[in-house]
Design a protein around this motif. Structure first.
Motif, short mmCIF file in Angstrom:
data_model
loop_
_atom_site.label_atom_id
_atom_site.label_comp_id
_atom_site.label_asym_id
_atom_site.label_seq_id
_atom_site.Cartn_x
_atom_site.Cartn_y
_atom_site.Cartn_z
N PRO A 4 0.81 -1.23 0.00
CA PRO A 4 0.00 0.00 0.00
C PRO A 4 0.84 1.28 0.00
O PRO A 4 0.44 2.29 -0.56
CB PRO A 4 -0.83 -0.11 1.27
N GLU A 5 2.02 1.24 0.61
CA GLU A 5 2.84 2.44 0.66
C GLU A 5 3.46 2.77 -0.70
O GLU A 5 3.93 3.89 -0.92
CB GLU A 5 3.94 2.30 1.72
N CYS A 16 -4.86 4.80 -4.14
CA CYS A 16 -6.01 3.91 -3.94
C CYS A 16 -6.20 3.63 -2.46
O CYS A 16 -5.27 3.69 -1.67
CB CYS A 16 -5.81 2.62 -4.71
N ASN A 17 -7.46 3.33 -2.12
CA ASN A 17 -7.78 3.01 -0.73
C ASN A 17 -8.31 1.60 -0.57
O ASN A 17 -8.27 1.05 0.52
CB ASN A 17 -8.81 4.01 -0.19
N THR A 18 -8.85 1.03 -1.63
CA THR A 18 -9.40 -0.32 -1.56
C THR A 18 -8.63 -1.23 -2.50
O THR A 18 -7.89 -0.77 -3.37
CB THR A 18 -10.89 -0.34 -1.95
N CYS A 22 -6.88 -0.29 -6.21
CA CYS A 22 -5.47 -0.60 -6.48
C CYS A 22 -5.34 -1.54 -7.66
O CYS A 22 -4.41 -1.40 -8.47
CB CYS A 22 -4.81 -1.21 -5.25
N PHE A 23 -6.26 -2.49 -7.79
CA PHE A 23 -6.23 -3.39 -8.94
C PHE A 23 -6.45 -2.63 -10.24
O PHE A 23 -5.72 -2.82 -11.21
CB PHE A 23 -7.30 -4.48 -8.77
N LEU A 24 -7.44 -1.75 -10.25
CA LEU A 24 -7.73 -0.98 -11.47
C LEU A 24 -6.58 -0.03 -11.82
O LEU A 24 -6.22 0.10 -12.99
CB LEU A 24 -9.03 -0.20 -11.31
N ILE A 25 -6.00 0.61 -10.83
CA ILE A 25 -4.88 1.50 -11.09
C ILE A 25 -3.68 0.70 -11.59
O ILE A 25 -2.99 1.11 -12.52
CB ILE A 25 -4.54 2.32 -9.83
#
Length: 121
Positions: A4-5, A16-18, A22-25
């Motif tokens: 996440p970092e 991203c927060n979820t 994060c998958f889409l990004i």
């Protein structure tokens, strides 16, 4: 999220927060950037924790998404164009070697009819 970092922009804001975000990004930016995820995510040094896992993560993204999936998509596109070309050639061959009214091929006319196929047309 695995790292996440690492999902931050140049200003330090999280991208991203979820897990879904994060998958889409990862998918959109990883395919669009020239270096895959390695250029989008923050770089890690060898001394940082989980640097080996991040290396494996970046490499697996490259192998699975960039190499395998994109080559499958390109293969499907190329195969489709090949099928369209073959169908077009079959239609062209039919128009040149078969009577479009009676449906008899030129070989039969050349063998049996006086004057052959060219006189029939």
């Amino acid at each position: 999220v695995l790292f996440p970092e690492d999902f931050t922009d140049s200003d330090g804001q999280r991208l991203c927060n979820t897990l879904w975000q994060c998958f889409l990004i990862s998918l959109t930016k990883g395919i669009r950037t020239d270096g895959g995820l390695g250029t989008m995510l923050l770089a890690r040094n060898w001394g940082q924790p989980h640097c080996h896992l991040r290396l494996v993560f970046d490499f697996m993204f490259y192998v699975v998404i960039i190499v395998c999936l994109l080559n499958m998509i390109f293969g499907i596109i190329i195969d489709t164009f090949g099928q369209l070309r073959a169908e077009r050639e079959n239609i062209e061959q039919d128009t040149q070697n078969r009577c479009f009214i009676c449906g008899i091929d030129s070989y039969t006319f050349d063998r049996l009819a006086e004057g052959g196929f060219s006189k029939h047309i």
